[in-house]
Design a protein around this motif. Structure first.
Motif, PDB file in Angstrom:
ATOM      1  N   VAL A 162       0.844  -1.198   0.000  1.00 36.68           N
ATOM      2  CA  VAL A 162       0.000   0.000   0.000  1.00 36.68           C
ATOM      3  C   VAL A 162       0.876   1.244   0.000  1.00 36.68           C
ATOM      4  CG1 VAL A 162      -1.608   1.339   1.413  1.00 36.68           C
ATOM      5  CG2 VAL A 162      -1.987  -1.103   1.076  1.00 36.68           C
ATOM      6  N   ASN A 163       0.530   2.224  -0.824  1.00 34.28           N
ATOM      7  CA  ASN A 163       1.299   3.466  -0.866  1.00 34.28           C
ATOM      8  C   ASN A 163       1.082   4.310   0.381  1.00 34.28           C
ATOM      9  OD1 ASN A 163       2.882   3.604  -3.271  1.00 34.28           O
ATOM     10  ND2 ASN A 163       1.025   3.833  -4.487  1.00 34.28           N
ATOM     11  N   ASP A 164      -0.169   4.465   0.772  1.00 37.54           N
ATOM     12  CA  ASP A 164      -0.506   5.321   1.912  1.00 37.54           C
ATOM     13  C   ASP A 164      -1.025   4.441   3.042  1.00 37.54           C
ATOM     14  OD1 ASP A 164      -1.316   7.288   3.659  1.00 37.54           O
ATOM     15  OD2 ASP A 164      -2.321   8.511   2.139  1.00 37.54           O
ATOM     16  N   LEU A 165      -0.103   3.879   3.829  1.00 34.61           N
ATOM     17  CA  LEU A 165      -0.496   2.982   4.913  1.00 34.61           C
ATOM     18  C   LEU A 165      -1.322   3.698   5.983  1.00 34.61           C
ATOM     19  CD1 LEU A 165      -0.324   0.080   5.917  1.00 34.61           C
ATOM     20  CD2 LEU A 165       1.825   0.671   7.073  1.00 34.61           C
ATOM     21  N   PRO A 166      -0.984   4.940   6.394  1.00 31.29           N
ATOM     22  CA  PRO A 166      -1.841   5.629   7.358  1.00 31.29           C
ATOM     23  C   PRO A 166      -3.286   5.764   6.873  1.00 31.29           C
ATOM     24  CG  PRO A 166       0.260   6.758   7.173  1.00 31.29           C
ATOM     25  CD  PRO A 166       0.234   5.724   6.091  1.00 31.29           C
ATOM     26  N   LYS A 167      -3.458   6.057   5.584  1.00 29.78           N
ATOM     27  CA  LYS A 167      -4.814   6.176   5.039  1.00 29.78           C
ATOM     28  C   LYS A 167      -5.520   4.826   5.039  1.00 29.78           C
ATOM     29  CE  LYS A 167      -7.407   8.022   1.110  1.00 29.78           C
ATOM     30  NZ  LYS A 167      -8.365   6.906   1.030  1.00 29.78           N
ATOM     31  N   SER A 197      20.623  -0.891  -7.901  1.00 35.08           N
ATOM     32  CA  SER A 197      19.264  -0.375  -7.809  1.00 35.08           C
ATOM     33  C   SER A 197      18.478  -1.251  -6.837  1.00 35.08           C
ATOM     34  CB  SER A 197      18.587  -0.397  -9.188  1.00 35.08           C
ATOM     35  OG  SER A 197      19.297   0.386 -10.122  1.00 35.08           O
ATOM     36  N   PRO A 198      17.407  -0.708  -6.246  1.00 37.23           N
ATOM     37  CA  PRO A 198      16.623  -1.529  -5.310  1.00 37.23           C
ATOM     38  C   PRO A 198      15.864  -2.638  -6.035  1.00 37.23           C
ATOM     39  CG  PRO A 198      15.551   0.591  -5.680  1.00 37.23           C
ATOM     40  CD  PRO A 198      16.896   0.679  -6.337  1.00 37.23           C
ATOM     41  N   HIS A 199      15.996  -3.860  -5.548  1.00 33.38           N
ATOM     42  CA  HIS A 199      15.278  -4.997  -6.128  1.00 33.38           C
ATOM     43  C   HIS A 199      14.305  -5.610  -5.139  1.00 33.38           C
ATOM     44  CE1 HIS A 199      17.699  -5.029  -9.763  1.00 33.38           C
ATOM     45  NE2 HIS A 199      18.773  -4.885  -9.003  1.00 33.38           N
ATOM     46  N   VAL A 200      14.353  -5.176  -3.893  1.00 29.74           N
ATOM     47  CA  VAL A 200      13.398  -5.597  -2.876  1.00 29.74           C
ATOM     48  C   VAL A 200      12.687  -4.343  -2.392  1.00 29.74           C
ATOM     49  CG1 VAL A 200      13.082  -6.701  -0.631  1.00 29.74           C
ATOM     50  CG2 VAL A 200      14.830  -7.556  -2.203  1.00 29.74           C
ATOM     51  N   SER A 201      11.366  -4.393  -2.308  1.00 25.69           N
ATOM     52  CA  SER A 201      10.583  -3.202  -2.001  1.00 25.69           C
ATOM     53  C   SER A 201      10.856  -2.687  -0.595  1.00 25.69           C
ATOM     54  CB  SER A 201       9.088  -3.510  -2.137  1.00 25.69           C
ATOM     55  OG  SER A 201       8.677  -4.404  -1.134  1.00 25.69           O
ATOM     56  N   PRO A 202      10.633  -1.381  -0.356  1.00 24.56           N
ATOM     57  CA  PRO A 202      10.792  -0.834   0.999  1.00 24.56           C
ATOM     58  C   PRO A 202       9.681  -1.333   1.911  1.00 24.56           C
ATOM     59  CG  PRO A 202       9.898   0.823  -0.497  1.00 24.56           C
ATOM     60  CD  PRO A 202      10.261  -0.365  -1.343  1.00 24.56           C
ATOM     61  N   PHE A 203       9.987  -1.461   3.204  1.00 24.86           N
ATOM     62  CA  PHE A 203       9.017  -1.941   4.180  1.00 24.86           C
ATOM     63  C   PHE A 203       8.901  -0.958   5.339  1.00 24.86           C
ATOM     64  CE2 PHE A 203      10.648  -5.856   2.209  1.00 24.86           C
ATOM     65  CZ  PHE A 203       9.457  -6.468   1.835  1.00 24.86           C
ATOM     66  N   THR A 204       7.781  -1.036   6.049  1.00 26.30           N
ATOM     67  CA  THR A 204       7.548  -0.206   7.226  1.00 26.30           C
ATOM     68  C   THR A 204       8.350  -0.728   8.409  1.00 26.30           C
ATOM     69  OG1 THR A 204       5.299   0.239   6.460  1.00 26.30           O
ATOM     70  CG2 THR A 204       5.762   0.693   8.771  1.00 26.30           C
ATOM     71  N   ALA A 205       8.862   0.167   9.228  1.00 28.31           N
ATOM     72  CA  ALA A 205       9.578  -0.231  10.446  1.00 28.31           C
ATOM     73  C   ALA A 205       8.572  -0.540  11.539  1.00 28.31           C
ATOM     74  CB  ALA A 205      10.520   0.882  10.894  1.00 28.31           C
ATOM     75  N   VAL A 206       8.878  -1.543  12.358  1.00 25.30           N
ATOM     76  CA  VAL A 206       7.948  -1.940  13.418  1.00 25.30           C
ATOM     77  C   VAL A 206       7.780  -0.829  14.443  1.00 25.30           C
ATOM     78  CG1 VAL A 206       9.713  -3.001  14.906  1.00 25.30           C
ATOM     79  CG2 VAL A 206       7.346  -3.845  14.965  1.00 25.30           C
ATOM     80  N   SER A 207       8.793   0.008  14.599  1.00 26.80           N
ATOM     81  CA  SER A 207       8.696   1.116  15.553  1.00 26.80           C
ATOM     82  C   SER A 207       7.644   2.137  15.135  1.00 26.80           C
ATOM     83  CB  SER A 207      10.059   1.810  15.688  1.00 26.80           C
ATOM     84  OG  SER A 207      10.522   2.262  14.421  1.00 26.80           O
ATOM     85  N   ASP A 208       7.296   2.171  13.851  1.00 28.68           N
ATOM     86  CA  ASP A 208       6.292   3.119  13.353  1.00 28.68           C
ATOM     87  C   ASP A 208       4.877   2.550  13.397  1.00 28.68           C
ATOM     88  OD1 ASP A 208       8.300   4.946  12.735  1.00 28.68           O
ATOM     89  OD2 ASP A 208       8.567   4.139  10.709  1.00 28.68           O
ATOM     90  N   LEU A 209       4.756   1.230  13.476  1.00 33.52           N
ATOM     91  CA  LEU A 209       3.464   0.586  13.275  1.00 33.52           C
ATOM     92  C   LEU A 209       2.451   0.953  14.362  1.00 33.52           C
ATOM     93  CD1 LEU A 209       2.242  -1.235  11.158  1.00 33.52           C
ATOM     94  CD2 LEU A 209       2.929  -3.208  12.506  1.00 33.52           C
ATOM     95  N   GLY A 210       2.870   0.859  15.626  1.00 32.12           N
ATOM     96  CA  GLY A 210       1.964   1.201  16.709  1.00 32.12           C
ATOM     97  C   GLY A 210       1.511   2.643  16.636  1.00 32.12           C
ATOM     98  N   HIS A 211       2.440   3.536  16.278  1.00 32.76           N
ATOM     99  CA  HIS A 211       2.102   4.959  16.158  1.00 32.76           C
ATOM    100  C   HIS A 211       1.081   5.177  15.058  1.00 32.76           C
ATOM    101  CE1 HIS A 211       2.539   9.274  16.293  1.00 32.76           C
ATOM    102  NE2 HIS A 211       2.963   9.311  15.044  1.00 32.76           N
ATOM    103  N   LEU A 212       1.249   4.505  13.905  1.00 34.15           N
ATOM    104  CA  LEU A 212       0.312   4.660  12.788  1.00 34.15           C
ATOM    105  C   LEU A 212      -1.074   4.149  13.158  1.00 34.15           C
ATOM    106  CD1 LEU A 212       2.554   3.566   9.765  1.00 34.15           C
ATOM    107  CD2 LEU A 212       1.897   5.890  10.416  1.00 34.15           C
ATOM    108  N   LEU A 213      -1.127   3.008  13.838  1.00 35.77           N
ATOM    109  CA  LEU A 213      -2.418   2.462  14.257  1.00 35.77           C
ATOM    110  C   LEU A 213      -3.106   3.373  15.269  1.00 35.77           C
ATOM    111  CD1 LEU A 213      -1.363  -1.277  14.624  1.00 35.77           C
ATOM    112  CD2 LEU A 213      -3.057  -0.411  12.999  1.00 35.77           C
TER     113      LEU A 213
END
Length: 317
Positions: A136-141, A185-201
């Motif tokens: 997902v592009n906009d995970l907060p949304k 070049s990047p060949h594996v997609s970027p991922f969200t950090a676990v430290s951000d997940l609780g804050h986003l939720l």
């Protein structure tokens, strides 16, 4: 309908139209079921058989549930009539929804984007999502959309890939490109950090949060078999980042395979691939839920905790 592809940029790392094509193609492959092993392991963990937090699917029945990014219905086949009355399955890939797996509960399929859920507010008692939200592009949304369609006291149960996923593959490809092509070049997609997940939720409105992380390690015969599962046969997990490199030279792949084996290879000749999984549970607020005590209402000081052992000893005597 699936949401339109957003233009590339810092807030839009993924080409969602390309991801839709990749998932549509993967859903039609004859060996698609052979690549369900990761989803099966995640499901087992959600049921309390792994390190992730157990999903509260036995406490009470959920009349209406939503599966966001359902794919071919990996979650639905493990739900029962006693747990869920009716399930709405949402995915951007119509081919996945046309080839859903059998389940004993009534289901309805809807082609839609995770960021644009076409449902009214306060509709679902339960929302689940397994290994889909990392694209997902906009995970907060997306989290806000999920929170909005939940009823008060409804629960969201999710799992998604984390930042250390496929670090062996990422490192091997980067070193091989540096050696053979003078850059990478990047060949594996970027991922969200676990430290951000609780804050986003929390920002999305969820409370009583549980966030945990686990790692699943899968052994493959070699780099080519790993990439075939990820890209070709069935997973639909090919990189869809806007800044991806469209082509990998064969010499670079061969070099990456040798580096992978040298740096991470097992004694039996196989190679390990690590998949980091974030597990999350969040509830939508309701008046009946337990509330934390007001600040300053405590009657015992933390400093008194050291005296507990002495008090208990005197009581026993």
């Amino acid at each position: 309908a699936a949401g339109a592809a957003a233009p590339p940029g810092a807030l839009s790392p993924f080409d969602r139209r390309l991801k839709r094509k990749q998932k549509n193609w993967a859903a039609l492959q004859p060996e698609a079921a052979k690549c369900d092993y990761l989803r099966e392991e995640v499901r087992r963990a959600r049921a309390g058989g792994g390190r992730g937090p157990a999903a509260p699917l036995t406490a009470s029945p959920f009349p209406l549930a939503l599966d966001v990014g359902s794919g071919r219905g990996y979650i639905a086949q493990h739900l029962t009539k006693e747990t869920v009355g009716k399930l709405i399955q949402v995915d951007i890939a119509e081919n996945a929804l046309k080839n859903t797996l059998e389940t004993e509960i009534p289901t309805v399929s809807v082609v839609a984007d995770e960021e644009f859920l076409p449902f009214r507010e306060d509709t679902f008692d339960l929302v689940v999502s397994s290994l889909s939200l990392h694209w997902v592009n906009d995970l907060p949304k997306a989290f806000r959309e999920i929170h909005q369609v939940l009823k008060p006291d409804g629960v969201f149960i999710g799992a998604m890939f984390g930042g250390d996923t496929l670090y062996e593959l990422r490192c091997s490809l980067q070193l091989a490109e540096l050696e053979r092509e003078g850059g990478f070049s990047p060949h594996v997609s970027p991922f969200t950090a676990v430290s951000d997940l609780g804050h986003l939720l929390s920002r999305a409105g969820f409370n009583t949060l549980t966030v945990d992380t686990d790692e699943i390690q899968v052994n493959y015969p070699g780099l080519f078999e790993l990439m075939e599962d990820l890209q070709g046969k069935c997973m639909g997990e090919s990189n869809c980042s806007w800044n991806r490199k469209p082509l990998l030279h064969r010499e670079t792949i061969l070099a990456a395979a040798a580096i992978y084996q040298e740096m991470y290879g097992n004694s039996d000749g196989s190679i390990p691939a690590t998949f980091q999984i974030y597990y999350m549970i969040g509830w939508k607020f309701h008046e009946s839920q337990a509330k934390p005590a007001q600040r300053g209402s405590a009657t015992v000081s933390f400093g008194d905790l050291a005296k507990i052992n002495g008090l208990l000893s005197r009581k026993e005597k």
